[in-house]
Design a protein around this motif. Structure first.
Motif, PDB file in Angstrom:
ATOM      1  N   VAL A  82      -6.323  -7.943  -9.371  1.00  0.00           N
ATOM      2  CA  VAL A  82      -5.277  -7.031  -9.804  1.00  0.00           C
ATOM      3  C   VAL A  82      -5.618  -5.657  -9.241  1.00  0.00           C
ATOM      4  O   VAL A  82      -6.737  -5.175  -9.408  1.00  0.00           O
ATOM      5  N   THR A  83      -4.662  -5.054  -8.559  1.00  0.00           N
ATOM      6  CA  THR A  83      -4.885  -3.766  -7.913  1.00  0.00           C
ATOM      7  C   THR A  83      -3.809  -2.781  -8.335  1.00  0.00           C
ATOM      8  O   THR A  83      -2.622  -3.075  -8.224  1.00  0.00           O
ATOM      9  N   GLY A  84      -4.250  -1.618  -8.820  1.00  0.00           N
ATOM     10  CA  GLY A  84      -3.316  -0.563  -9.200  1.00  0.00           C
ATOM     11  C   GLY A  84      -3.396   0.587  -8.231  1.00  0.00           C
ATOM     12  O   GLY A  84      -4.215   0.597  -7.309  1.00  0.00           O
ATOM     13  N   SER A  85      -2.560   1.566  -8.442  1.00  0.00           N
ATOM     14  CA  SER A  85      -2.548   2.757  -7.595  1.00  0.00           C
ATOM     15  C   SER A  85      -3.893   3.467  -7.688  1.00  0.00           C
ATOM     16  O   SER A  85      -4.382   3.754  -8.775  1.00  0.00           O
ATOM     17  N   SER A  86      -4.495   3.760  -6.543  1.00  0.00           N
ATOM     18  CA  SER A  86      -5.793   4.440  -6.537  1.00  0.00           C
ATOM     19  C   SER A  86      -5.638   5.946  -6.732  1.00  0.00           C
ATOM     20  O   SER A  86      -6.582   6.626  -7.103  1.00  0.00           O
ATOM     21  N   GLN A  87      -4.448   6.463  -6.492  1.00  0.00           N
ATOM     22  CA  GLN A  87      -4.168   7.891  -6.668  1.00  0.00           C
ATOM     23  C   GLN A  87      -3.429   8.108  -7.984  1.00  0.00           C
ATOM     24  O   GLN A  87      -2.611   7.280  -8.373  1.00  0.00           O
ATOM     25  N   PRO A  88      -3.705   9.205  -8.675  1.00  0.00           N
ATOM     26  CA  PRO A  88      -2.952   9.501  -9.895  1.00  0.00           C
ATOM     27  C   PRO A  88      -1.461   9.625  -9.585  1.00  0.00           C
ATOM     28  O   PRO A  88      -1.087  10.090  -8.513  1.00  0.00           O
ATOM     29  N   ILE A  89      -0.637   9.216 -10.523  1.00  0.00           N
ATOM     30  CA  ILE A  89       0.807   9.340 -10.391  1.00  0.00           C
ATOM     31  C   ILE A  89       1.215  10.575 -11.177  1.00  0.00           C
ATOM     32  O   ILE A  89       0.882  10.713 -12.354  1.00  0.00           O
ATOM     33  N   VAL A  90       1.903  11.511 -10.509  1.00  0.00           N
ATOM     34  CA  VAL A  90       2.277  12.781 -11.125  1.00  0.00           C
ATOM     35  C   VAL A  90       3.782  12.789 -11.360  1.00  0.00           C
ATOM     36  O   VAL A  90       4.563  12.422 -10.475  1.00  0.00           O
ATOM     37  N   ALA A  91       4.178  13.195 -12.578  1.00  0.00           N
ATOM     38  CA  ALA A  91       5.594  13.249 -12.916  1.00  0.00           C
ATOM     39  C   ALA A  91       5.865  14.464 -13.788  1.00  0.00           C
ATOM     40  O   ALA A  91       4.978  14.958 -14.479  1.00  0.00           O
ATOM     41  N   ALA A  92       7.097  14.927 -13.740  1.00  0.00           N
ATOM     42  CA  ALA A  92       7.531  16.029 -14.604  1.00  0.00           C
ATOM     43  C   ALA A  92       8.073  15.443 -15.905  1.00  0.00           C
ATOM     44  O   ALA A  92       8.551  14.298 -15.924  1.00  0.00           O
ATOM     45  N   PRO A  93       8.012  16.189 -16.988  1.00  0.00           N
ATOM     46  CA  PRO A  93       8.603  15.709 -18.238  1.00  0.00           C
ATOM     47  C   PRO A  93      10.072  15.341 -18.029  1.00  0.00           C
ATOM     48  O   PRO A  93      10.812  16.056 -17.354  1.00  0.00           O
ATOM     49  N   GLY A  94      10.466  14.195 -18.580  1.00  0.00           N
ATOM     50  CA  GLY A  94      11.843  13.724 -18.462  1.00  0.00           C
ATOM     51  C   GLY A  94      12.090  12.790 -17.299  1.00  0.00           C
ATOM     52  O   GLY A  94      13.127  12.133 -17.233  1.00  0.00           O
ATOM     53  N   GLU A  95      11.160  12.695 -16.365  1.00  0.00           N
ATOM     54  CA  GLU A  95      11.337  11.800 -15.217  1.00  0.00           C
ATOM     55  C   GLU A  95      11.064  10.352 -15.599  1.00  0.00           C
ATOM     56  O   GLU A  95      10.406  10.057 -16.590  1.00  0.00           O
ATOM     57  N   ASP A  96      11.551   9.452 -14.756  1.00  0.00           N
ATOM     58  CA  ASP A  96      11.205   8.041 -14.825  1.00  0.00           C
ATOM     59  C   ASP A  96      10.094   7.814 -13.799  1.00  0.00           C
ATOM     60  O   ASP A  96      10.185   8.320 -12.686  1.00  0.00           O
ATOM     61  N   VAL A  97       9.060   7.066 -14.171  1.00  0.00           N
ATOM     62  CA  VAL A  97       7.956   6.819 -13.242  1.00  0.00           C
ATOM     63  C   VAL A  97       7.665   5.334 -13.143  1.00  0.00           C
ATOM     64  O   VAL A  97       7.971   4.560 -14.048  1.00  0.00           O
ATOM     65  N   VAL A  98       7.052   4.954 -12.031  1.00  0.00           N
ATOM     66  CA  VAL A  98       6.603   3.578 -11.830  1.00  0.00           C
ATOM     67  C   VAL A  98       5.092   3.605 -11.662  1.00  0.00           C
ATOM     68  O   VAL A  98       4.571   4.270 -10.768  1.00  0.00           O
ATOM     69  N   LEU A  99       4.396   2.899 -12.555  1.00  0.00           N
ATOM     70  CA  LEU A  99       2.951   2.747 -12.443  1.00  0.00           C
ATOM     71  C   LEU A  99       2.712   1.502 -11.600  1.00  0.00           C
ATOM     72  O   LEU A  99       2.970   0.380 -12.022  1.00  0.00           O
ATOM     73  N   LEU A 100       2.229   1.707 -10.369  1.00  0.00           N
ATOM     74  CA  LEU A 100       2.101   0.619  -9.406  1.00  0.00           C
ATOM     75  C   LEU A 100       0.906  -0.270  -9.720  1.00  0.00           C
ATOM     76  O   LEU A 100      -0.211   0.212  -9.911  1.00  0.00           O
ATOM     77  N   CYS A 101       1.156  -1.583  -9.743  1.00  0.00           N
ATOM     78  CA  CYS A 101       0.093  -2.559  -9.967  1.00  0.00           C
ATOM     79  C   CYS A 101       0.588  -3.910  -9.446  1.00  0.00           C
ATOM     80  O   CYS A 101       1.762  -4.259  -9.629  1.00  0.00           O
ATOM     81  N   HIS A 102      -0.291  -4.651  -8.778  1.00  0.00           N
ATOM     82  CA  HIS A 102       0.109  -5.951  -8.245  1.00  0.00           C
ATOM     83  C   HIS A 102      -1.111  -6.865  -8.081  1.00  0.00           C
ATOM     84  O   HIS A 102      -2.253  -6.425  -8.190  1.00  0.00           O
ATOM     85  N   VAL A 103      -0.833  -8.136  -7.815  1.00  0.00           N
ATOM     86  CA  VAL A 103      -1.889  -9.124  -7.589  1.00  0.00           C
ATOM     87  C   VAL A 103      -2.010  -9.352  -6.093  1.00  0.00           C
ATOM     88  O   VAL A 103      -1.017  -9.535  -5.389  1.00  0.00           O
ATOM     89  N   GLU A 104      -3.257  -9.316  -5.608  1.00  0.00           N
ATOM     90  CA  GLU A 104      -3.551  -9.592  -4.195  1.00  0.00           C
ATOM     91  C   GLU A 104      -4.466 -10.799  -4.098  1.00  0.00           C
ATOM     92  O   GLU A 104      -5.406 -10.893  -4.882  1.00  0.00           O
ATOM     93  N   PRO A 105      -4.261 -11.694  -3.143  1.00  0.00           N
ATOM     94  CA  PRO A 105      -3.039 -11.842  -2.358  1.00  0.00           C
ATOM     95  C   PRO A 105      -1.872 -12.202  -3.275  1.00  0.00           C
ATOM     96  O   PRO A 105      -2.058 -12.561  -4.433  1.00  0.00           O
TER      97      PRO A 105
END
Length: 197
Positions: free
Chosen positions: A28-51
């Motif tokens: 299981v691999t997630g985003s290695s960089q922090p995800i930055v968002a402003a209040p009120g935004e919609d965000v996607v926390l990236l994560c997936h299975v490899e392969p």
């Protein structure tokens, strides 16, 4: 005719000699960089299975490990930001503040995409999120994604974030994975045509 059979045998050898993922080689691999968002935004926390792996029939847990326990809401000693189990979302196991605000990309589960959409983020959403597949036959079954809420930024509309998870199906977050599959198939056919010529 024997020349054609030789080419067919070669193609079959190439196709079946590509090693399938060995037991325990998924991760299981997630985003290695922090995800930055402003209040009120919609965000996607990236994560997936490899392969790439179809996880439709597996349990997917999203939790917030740095969240202090809430004595009013602690089902089975665990709180979930999002829980997918038995081929469906389980909303009654969610932390109350996330009810109605999270979703997985249903179309992406077949490609191992377990990214989480959180709508209308607030300062309280900041922190670490853990994506976890408990029954994944792998050495690495979880990953941590960091969400930072930029309180100095105003709400902005982002084109990259789909408003609804199903909208990400073919063209959204799964696009890179399906394009990779198409490229692989193209390369195999191209190699076969070169061998025949």
């Amino acid at each position: 005719m024997t020349q054609l059979m030789l080419h067919v045998r070669f193609l079959l050898f190439v196709l079946f000699s590509v090693p399938a993922p060995v037991q325990g080689h998924y991760q299981v691999t997630g985003s290695s960089q922090p995800i930055v968002a402003a209040p009120g935004e919609d965000v996607v926390l990236l994560c997936h299975v490899e392969p790439q792996l179809d996880v439709v029939d597996l349990t997917v847990e999203w939790s917030k490990p740095d969240l202090k326990p809430d004595s009013n809401y602690r089902p089975k000693g665990m709180e979930y930001v999002h829980l997918y189990r038995d081929n469906r979302d389980v909303p009654d196991m969610k932390i109350l503040s996330y009810k109605g605000r999270t979703a997985l990309f249903a179309d992406g589960l077949r490609q191992g995409n377990i990214s989480l959409l959180i709508t209308n983020v607030t300062a309280a959403d900041e922190g670490q999120y853990r994506c976890f597949i408990p029954k994944l036959n792998a050495q690495i079954k979880s990953s941590v994604v960091q969400l930072i809420i930029d309180r100095n930024s105003s709400k902005a509309v982002t084109i990259e974030t789909p408003l609804h998870p199903q909208a990400a199906g073919q063209n959204g977050l799964n696009g890179g994975l399906s394009n990779f599959s198409r490229l692989t198939a193209f390369m195999v056919v191209w190699a076969f045509l070169i061998v025949i010529a």
